[in-house]
Design a protein around this motif. Structure first.
Motif, PDB file in Angstrom:
ATOM      1  N   GLN A 124       0.830  -1.195   0.000  1.00 47.81           N
ATOM      2  CA  GLN A 124       0.000   0.000   0.000  1.00 47.81           C
ATOM      3  C   GLN A 124       0.875   1.259   0.000  1.00 47.81           C
ATOM      4  N   ARG A 142      -6.406   4.165 -10.251  1.00 47.11           N
ATOM      5  CA  ARG A 142      -6.218   5.066  -9.105  1.00 47.11           C
ATOM      6  C   ARG A 142      -6.398   6.517  -9.543  1.00 47.11           C
ATOM      7  N   SER A 145      -0.928  -5.890  -4.638  1.00 44.50           N
ATOM      8  CA  SER A 145      -2.124  -5.142  -5.047  1.00 44.50           C
ATOM      9  C   SER A 145      -2.090  -3.678  -4.646  1.00 44.50           C
ATOM     10  N   ILE A 187      -3.399  -2.681  -1.873  1.00 46.48           N
ATOM     11  CA  ILE A 187      -4.663  -2.465  -1.177  1.00 46.48           C
ATOM     12  C   ILE A 187      -4.439  -2.233   0.313  1.00 46.48           C
ATOM     13  N   ASN A 188      -5.367  -1.533   0.923  1.00 50.63           N
ATOM     14  CA  ASN A 188      -5.350  -1.328   2.374  1.00 50.63           C
ATOM     15  C   ASN A 188      -5.579  -2.665   3.076  1.00 50.63           C
ATOM     16  N   VAL A 246      -9.087  -3.920   4.195  1.00 47.90           N
ATOM     17  CA  VAL A 246     -10.024  -4.602   3.302  1.00 47.90           C
ATOM     18  C   VAL A 246      -9.887  -6.108   3.462  1.00 47.90           C
ATOM     19  N   TRP A 299     -15.338   2.935   0.906  1.00 47.98           N
ATOM     20  CA  TRP A 299     -14.323   2.175   0.167  1.00 47.98           C
ATOM     21  C   TRP A 299     -13.486   3.167  -0.620  1.00 47.98           C
ATOM     22  N   ASP A 319      -8.574   1.543  -3.389  1.00 44.96           N
ATOM     23  CA  ASP A 319      -8.749   0.128  -3.052  1.00 44.96           C
ATOM     24  C   ASP A 319      -9.803  -0.572  -3.913  1.00 44.96           C
ATOM     25  N   PHE A 359      -9.064  -4.548  -5.503  1.00 42.76           N
ATOM     26  CA  PHE A 359      -9.827  -5.651  -4.912  1.00 42.76           C
ATOM     27  C   PHE A 359     -10.488  -6.515  -5.976  1.00 42.76           C
TER      28      PHE A 359
END
Length: 487
Positions: free
Chosen positions: A38, A53, A112, A114-115, A118, A174, A178, A182
């Motif tokens: 992240q 993004r 990824s 991602i946070n 999640v 959300w 992210d 996902f």
């Protein structure tokens, strides 16, 4: 408890979680890997455009997102809502659980951006068995966007779970950053392949044993299984299968023929080919369940400045479609020998019994109709074996000009499992009946696995008078789906 570390996940463990009742945890190393990813994604997005993004997706990839919308997470929520549409039949809980545990494992691989929160939410969803409702039509083998976007809406509380309930602890929002990371995954397609692979592996094991029962009931010639012949085989899988079958039929008695029909003589090739394709698919799936194939792929470290992203096409499951096609073809080809063995078991020339394994020759039909049942099931298997990997399509204003349709291939595999279990079950009914009518007993045979399979066959109804055979087939199908059968 099964721990997800993003480095290795056994297919058997996925099947265990999918069956229900087993909790899952995330390894601390996996959480840190996601957090580092992240940080790397955030740092990269400050220096260059990043697909999904700072831009739209698909044909909108050239559209720059409004900074204010990004800050308010408007685009992320819009992306999830717009991509969540699917239709058709509702998928079963087993498949959805497998999808979630695979998606967790992929996120834990740390590519990824991602946070990690999640992933924590998905973990809670899985452990609470508060599953999203996923329907059959949506993916085309270029990521299961629909299924995972719908999962996200369930996590947000915008959709109900499969049980019609609200998610216990819905997420507040959300982040745009992210959203695409996902849903950029083929976790559902891979899940269907994993579950079918595990069931087909069990069926092949049991089919091998049932074939040995048929071989014995027809006094097959074991020369075709000899070590000398096995060494000349064109594949290690065929060599191994010949040795396995040789051990199973050891002590079965004197052969009745110099040369058997192909359905007995080519057993190593027919079953060995299936084993070979199952092994190839297993190797691919073991990579895919821990692969960070999200687009874009995040790499490096924000701390040392090595961070970056790479836009790619690994999400297109071309290899998976091809492997599933090859397996389906191998199973479809092997079914020709299944049907022929069932037919020969009905022939007095091969068993020394009444035709159709009937109680007498006064016109009773015996197991005649079981051959029809097996043929109907084989028809489904052969239809499923039509290659999917040759299909293609152009979508999203030409931005995506090809598709693997791996999702179609894997969705067919459950049908193949059900049909093959019927074919193997029918052969078990016939082989066990023939051996019983020949007054054979399990104690005669050297192989413990053979004796156990014979015992299982003897648990089926012994009455050979004409009657309704549906209960016999139902019981046999249940037996051949049990991993311990014949072990």
């Amino acid at each position: 408890m099964i721990e997800i570390d993003g480095r290795r996940l056994r297919l058997a463990d996925i099947a265990t979680v999918a069956a229900g009742g087993t909790k899952v945890s995330l390894a601390p190393s996996a959480v840190e890997r996601m957090a580092a990813s992240q940080r790397s994604a955030r740092a990269t997005a400050l220096t260059r455009p990043v697909y999904g993004r700072s831009t739209g997706v698909g044909a909108n990839r050239s559209v720059s997102l409004d900074a204010g919308d990004n800050e308010a997470n408007v685009h992320g929520l819009n992306l999830l809502r717009s991509h969540a549409v699917d239709t058709g039949g509702v998928l079963d809980r087993e498949t959805v659980r497998a999808m979630l545990v695979i998606r967790l494992s992929q996120l834990a691989a740390g590519s990824s951006g991602i946070n990690p929160a999640v992933a924590d939410a998905v973990l809670d969803m899985l452990n609470a068995d508060a599953l999203p409702e996923v329907r059959e039509f949506g993916g085309i083998g270029t990521a299961d966007l629909n299924a995972l976007a719908g999962t996200a809406l369930t996590l947000l509380g915008e959709r109900r779970t499969m049980d019609g309930e609200a998610i216990p602890a819905p997420l507040d929002t959300w982040a745009t950053a992210d959203a695409l990371p996902f849903i950029s995954s083929s976790a559902l397609t891979i899940a269907q392949a994993v579950l079918a692979h595990q069931k087909l592996s069990t069926l092949l094991h049991n089919l091998t044993t049932v074939s040995a029962l048929s071989f014995t009931a027809m006094s097959g010639n074991p020369e075709a299984l000899s070590a000398e012949v096995a060494r000349a085989a064109d594949s290690p899988a065929v060599t191994e299968m010949a040795g396995l079958l040789r051990g199973l039929v050891e002590g079965s008695g004197a052969p009745s023929r110099i040369q058997d029909p192909y359905s007995l003589r080519t057993l190593p090739q027919a079953l060995g080919s299936v084993a070979e394709e199952l092994d190839s698919l297993k190797g691919l799936l073991e990579r895919l369940v821990v692969a960070g194939n999200e687009n874009p792929l995040v790499f490096g470290s924000a701390e040392d400045g090595s961070n970056g992203v790479a836009h790619h096409g690994l999400f297109q499951m071309t290899g998976l479609a091809r492997r599933v096609d090859a397996l389906q073809l191998a199973v479809g080809a092997a079914c020709a020998t299944n049907l022929r063995r069932i037919s020969l078991l009905c022939d007095p020339a091969y068993t020394g019994l009444h035709r159709f394994l009937a109680a007498d020759d006064a016109g009773q039909s015996g197991v005649m109709m079981l051959e029809y049942v097996a043929a109907a099931a084989v028809g489904h298997i052969r239809a499923n074996a039509q290659p999917v990997s040759l299909q293609t399509v152009v979508l999203s204003l030409g931005a995506e000009e090809d598709a693997s349709f791996a999702s179609v291939a894997t969705s067919r595999m459950d049908s193949t499992v059900r049909a093959l279990s019927t074919v193997v079950g029918v052969e078990l009914v016939c082989a066990a009946r023939a051996l019983r009518m020949q007054d054979r007993t399990p104690e005669e045979f050297a192989s413990l696995r053979f004796r156990r399979a014979f015992d299982a066959g003897l648990s089926l109804p012994a009455d050979v008078q004409d009657r309704d055979l549906r209960p016999d087939v139902d019981a046999a199908v249940q037996l051949v789906l049990i991993p311990e059968f014949g072990r």
